[in-house]
Design a protein around this motif. Structure first.
Motif, PDB file in Angstrom:
ATOM      1  N   PRO A 153     -12.382   0.801   4.273  1.00  0.00           N
ATOM      2  CA  PRO A 153     -11.828   1.259   5.577  1.00  0.00           C
ATOM      3  C   PRO A 153     -11.552   0.362   6.521  1.00  0.00           C
ATOM      4  O   PRO A 153     -12.175  -0.883   6.687  1.00  0.00           O
ATOM      5  N   ALA A 154     -10.346   0.398   7.366  1.00  0.00           N
ATOM      6  CA  ALA A 154      -9.981  -0.490   8.136  1.00  0.00           C
ATOM      7  C   ALA A 154     -11.058  -1.218   9.345  1.00  0.00           C
ATOM      8  O   ALA A 154     -11.607  -0.319   9.862  1.00  0.00           O
ATOM      9  N   ASN A 155     -11.310  -2.456   9.323  1.00  0.00           N
ATOM     10  CA  ASN A 155     -12.096  -2.899  10.445  1.00  0.00           C
ATOM     11  C   ASN A 155     -11.838  -4.184  11.028  1.00  0.00           C
ATOM     12  O   ASN A 155     -12.723  -4.934  11.500  1.00  0.00           O
TER      13      ASN A 155
ATOM     14  N   GLU B 205      -8.429   0.350  15.844  1.00  0.00           N
ATOM     15  CA  GLU B 205      -7.966   1.805  15.981  1.00  0.00           C
ATOM     16  C   GLU B 205      -7.446   2.396  14.803  1.00  0.00           C
ATOM     17  O   GLU B 205      -7.080   3.509  14.984  1.00  0.00           O
ATOM     18  N   HIS B 206      -7.303   1.680  13.857  1.00  0.00           N
ATOM     19  CA  HIS B 206      -6.498   2.047  12.797  1.00  0.00           C
ATOM     20  C   HIS B 206      -7.365   3.253  12.000  1.00  0.00           C
ATOM     21  O   HIS B 206      -8.558   2.916  11.566  1.00  0.00           O
ATOM     22  N   PRO B 207      -7.070   4.323  11.846  1.00  0.00           N
ATOM     23  CA  PRO B 207      -7.774   5.452  10.961  1.00  0.00           C
ATOM     24  C   PRO B 207      -7.702   5.348   9.411  1.00  0.00           C
ATOM     25  O   PRO B 207      -8.337   6.134   8.799  1.00  0.00           O
ATOM     26  N   GLY B 208      -7.006   4.271   9.075  1.00  0.00           N
ATOM     27  CA  GLY B 208      -6.935   4.331   7.376  1.00  0.00           C
ATOM     28  C   GLY B 208      -7.696   3.418   6.661  1.00  0.00           C
ATOM     29  O   GLY B 208      -8.809   2.888   6.992  1.00  0.00           O
ATOM     30  N   LEU B 209      -6.989   2.851   5.612  1.00  0.00           N
ATOM     31  CA  LEU B 209      -7.602   1.997   4.675  1.00  0.00           C
ATOM     32  C   LEU B 209      -7.115   0.570   4.866  1.00  0.00           C
ATOM     33  O   LEU B 209      -6.109   0.569   5.304  1.00  0.00           O
ATOM     34  N   GLU B 210      -7.784  -0.383   4.425  1.00  0.00           N
ATOM     35  CA  GLU B 210      -7.023  -1.948   4.998  1.00  0.00           C
ATOM     36  C   GLU B 210      -7.233  -2.440   3.674  1.00  0.00           C
ATOM     37  O   GLU B 210      -8.123  -2.603   2.899  1.00  0.00           O
ATOM     38  N   LEU B 211      -6.080  -3.094   3.407  1.00  0.00           N
ATOM     39  CA  LEU B 211      -5.725  -3.768   2.166  1.00  0.00           C
ATOM     40  C   LEU B 211      -6.071  -5.255   2.287  1.00  0.00           C
ATOM     41  O   LEU B 211      -5.790  -5.779   3.404  1.00  0.00           O
TER      42      LEU B 211
ATOM     43  N   GLY C 176      -9.769  11.012   3.162  1.00  0.00           N
ATOM     44  CA  GLY C 176      -9.699  11.488   4.578  1.00  0.00           C
ATOM     45  C   GLY C 176      -8.790  10.483   5.516  1.00  0.00           C
ATOM     46  O   GLY C 176      -8.906  10.667   6.734  1.00  0.00           O
ATOM     47  N   CYS C 177      -7.989   9.463   4.736  1.00  0.00           N
ATOM     48  CA  CYS C 177      -7.071   8.682   5.938  1.00  0.00           C
ATOM     49  C   CYS C 177      -5.840   8.905   5.442  1.00  0.00           C
ATOM     50  O   CYS C 177      -5.344   9.577   4.399  1.00  0.00           O
ATOM     51  N   GLU C 178      -4.850   8.385   6.227  1.00  0.00           N
ATOM     52  CA  GLU C 178      -3.480   8.759   6.153  1.00  0.00           C
ATOM     53  C   GLU C 178      -2.603   7.521   6.052  1.00  0.00           C
ATOM     54  O   GLU C 178      -1.420   7.593   5.566  1.00  0.00           O
ATOM     55  N   SER C 179      -3.237   6.298   6.210  1.00  0.00           N
ATOM     56  CA  SER C 179      -2.500   5.250   5.768  1.00  0.00           C
ATOM     57  C   SER C 179      -3.136   4.009   5.384  1.00  0.00           C
ATOM     58  O   SER C 179      -4.413   3.938   5.428  1.00  0.00           O
TER      59      SER C 179
ATOM     60  N   HIS D 239       1.128 -18.239  17.245  1.00  0.00           N
ATOM     61  CA  HIS D 239       2.210 -17.182  16.775  1.00  0.00           C
ATOM     62  C   HIS D 239       1.792 -16.019  16.682  1.00  0.00           C
ATOM     63  O   HIS D 239       2.582 -14.813  16.257  1.00  0.00           O
ATOM     64  N   GLY D 240       0.422 -15.902  16.716  1.00  0.00           N
ATOM     65  CA  GLY D 240      -0.199 -14.613  16.353  1.00  0.00           C
ATOM     66  C   GLY D 240      -0.342 -14.100  15.161  1.00  0.00           C
ATOM     67  O   GLY D 240      -0.179 -14.831  14.270  1.00  0.00           O
ATOM     68  N   ASP D 241      -0.864 -12.734  15.138  1.00  0.00           N
ATOM     69  CA  ASP D 241      -1.122 -12.210  13.847  1.00  0.00           C
ATOM     70  C   ASP D 241      -0.403 -10.825  13.822  1.00  0.00           C
ATOM     71  O   ASP D 241       0.148 -10.231  14.671  1.00  0.00           O
ATOM     72  N   VAL D 242       0.008 -10.552  12.487  1.00  0.00           N
ATOM     73  CA  VAL D 242       0.769  -9.382  12.512  1.00  0.00           C
ATOM     74  C   VAL D 242      -0.033  -8.322  11.477  1.00  0.00           C
ATOM     75  O   VAL D 242      -0.808  -8.547  10.860  1.00  0.00           O
ATOM     76  N   VAL D 243       0.652  -6.798  11.898  1.00  0.00           N
ATOM     77  CA  VAL D 243       0.021  -5.879  11.010  1.00  0.00           C
ATOM     78  C   VAL D 243       1.301  -5.221  10.445  1.00  0.00           C
ATOM     79  O   VAL D 243       2.343  -5.012  10.793  1.00  0.00           O
ATOM     80  N   TYR D 244       0.966  -4.849   9.102  1.00  0.00           N
ATOM     81  CA  TYR D 244       1.845  -3.978   8.249  1.00  0.00           C
ATOM     82  C   TYR D 244       1.198  -2.969   7.772  1.00  0.00           C
ATOM     83  O   TYR D 244      -0.195  -2.789   7.676  1.00  0.00           O
ATOM     84  N   GLU D 245       1.786  -1.695   7.653  1.00  0.00           N
ATOM     85  CA  GLU D 245       1.317  -0.526   7.465  1.00  0.00           C
ATOM     86  C   GLU D 245       2.239   0.448   6.860  1.00  0.00           C
ATOM     87  O   GLU D 245       3.476   0.211   6.426  1.00  0.00           O
ATOM     88  N   ARG D 246       1.809   1.225   5.932  1.00  0.00           N
ATOM     89  CA  ARG D 246       2.547   2.697   5.223  1.00  0.00           C
ATOM     90  C   ARG D 246       1.879   3.785   5.261  1.00  0.00           C
ATOM     91  O   ARG D 246       0.497   3.567   4.708  1.00  0.00           O
ATOM     92  N   SER D 247       2.383   4.824   5.457  1.00  0.00           N
ATOM     93  CA  SER D 247       1.697   6.271   5.366  1.00  0.00           C
ATOM     94  C   SER D 247       1.297   6.178   3.940  1.00  0.00           C
ATOM     95  O   SER D 247       2.273   5.765   3.001  1.00  0.00           O
ATOM     96  N   LEU D 248       0.435   7.036   3.505  1.00  0.00           N
ATOM     97  CA  LEU D 248       0.022   7.324   2.275  1.00  0.00           C
ATOM     98  C   LEU D 248       0.994   8.097   1.570  1.00  0.00           C
ATOM     99  O   LEU D 248       1.276   8.044   0.468  1.00  0.00           O
ATOM    100  N   SER D 249       1.575   9.234   2.249  1.00  0.00           N
ATOM    101  CA  SER D 249       2.539   9.987   1.759  1.00  0.00           C
ATOM    102  C   SER D 249       3.603   9.226   1.549  1.00  0.00           C
ATOM    103  O   SER D 249       4.254   9.541   0.410  1.00  0.00           O
ATOM    104  N   GLU D 250       4.099   8.053   1.986  1.00  0.00           N
ATOM    105  CA  GLU D 250       5.372   7.256   1.515  1.00  0.00           C
ATOM    106  C   GLU D 250       5.143   6.585   0.526  1.00  0.00           C
ATOM    107  O   GLU D 250       5.741   6.442  -0.584  1.00  0.00           O
ATOM    108  N   LEU D 251       3.639   6.028   0.404  1.00  0.00           N
ATOM    109  CA  LEU D 251       3.374   5.229  -0.699  1.00  0.00           C
ATOM    110  C   LEU D 251       3.380   6.098  -1.917  1.00  0.00           C
ATOM    111  O   LEU D 251       3.784   5.666  -3.150  1.00  0.00           O
ATOM    112  N   ARG D 252       2.910   7.312  -1.641  1.00  0.00           N
ATOM    113  CA  ARG D 252       2.879   8.211  -2.829  1.00  0.00           C
ATOM    114  C   ARG D 252       4.104   8.593  -3.591  1.00  0.00           C
ATOM    115  O   ARG D 252       4.124   8.824  -4.653  1.00  0.00           O
ATOM    116  N   ARG D 253       5.189   8.765  -2.670  1.00  0.00           N
ATOM    117  CA  ARG D 253       6.488   9.206  -3.182  1.00  0.00           C
ATOM    118  C   ARG D 253       7.023   7.961  -3.818  1.00  0.00           C
ATOM    119  O   ARG D 253       8.030   8.000  -4.629  1.00  0.00           O
ATOM    120  N   GLU D 254       6.571   6.739  -3.835  1.00  0.00           N
ATOM    121  CA  GLU D 254       7.200   5.548  -4.386  1.00  0.00           C
ATOM    122  C   GLU D 254       6.956   5.360  -6.072  1.00  0.00           C
ATOM    123  O   GLU D 254       5.722   5.907  -6.538  1.00  0.00           O
TER     124      GLU D 254
END
Length: 191
Positions: free
Chosen positions: A82-84, A90-96, A133-136, A176-191
């Motif tokens: 779970p993202a933390n 505020e991310h409701p999904g999983l963190e890689l 229960g998460c979406e991305s 230079h900061g930090d970056v966030v990358y994300e993908r919805s699970l429905s998009e990942l599932r279609r790949e």
């Protein structure tokens, strides 16, 4: 398991490999305060936290050792939890996440392990609309960490935003900061 890797739960016997990974300045350069982690911290906090996660988290989630199938050698780890992290509060999904021994860099192991964890989580979800229960799935890294950003792209995540956190200890490149990358699970599932 993948063509080249075994993904398995950590065990107490993995302490020396995990401690060596976290003690490597090249591995830790873009993580937290950019400093290696002492063996005592890995033994007293990091490894016990990983082991406790297997009891606390749903099946398919956690931090998993990556081991070469051919040699049996320790490669590093990959996690799906779970993202933390900072930037994902505020991310409701999983963190890689992933960390790989420098001698194994450039071989595609981080992407292979990360992709396998995402697919494994889908297996546990069955045909449902989401994973646990998460979406991305999201991941963060320092903007200047181009190698980690390439891994995120290889596993199907897309750049979302750059953020600037107030870190107690500045790491070279943090301006230079930090970056966030994300993908919805429905998009990942279609790949």
């Amino acid at each position: 398991m993948t063509d080249r890797l075994v993904l398995r739960r950590f065990e107490p016997a993995d302490l020396e490999d995990l401690a060596a990974l976290h003690a490597d300045p090249a591995v830790m350069r873009f993580i937290d305060d950019g400093r290696p982690v002492a063996r005592e911290v890995v033994a007293g906090q990091t490894l016990p936290g990983i082991l406790a996660g297997y009891q606390r988290l749903p099946a398919g989630l956690g931090r998993f050792a990556l081991q070469e199938r051919r040699s049996g050698g320790f490669v590093g780890w990959a996690s799906l939890v779970p993202a933390n992290s900072v930037g994902l509060e505020e991310h409701p999904g999983l963190e890689l996440g992933y960390r790989i021994r420098p001698s194994m860099w450039g071989r595609g192991y981080a992407a292979e392990g990360a992709r396998a964890l995402i697919l494994r989580a889908f297996e546990y979800a069955g045909d449902g609309p989401d994973i646990h229960g998460c979406e991305s799935v999201a991941a963060t890294t320092m903007t200047v960490n181009t190698a980690s950003r390439r891994v995120m792209e290889k596993v199907g995540l897309r750049y979302v935003r750059t953020f600037f956190a107030d870190w107690p200890d500045a790491v070279e490149g943090s301006e230079h900061g930090d970056v966030v990358y994300e993908r919805s699970l429905s998009e990942l599932r279609r790949e």
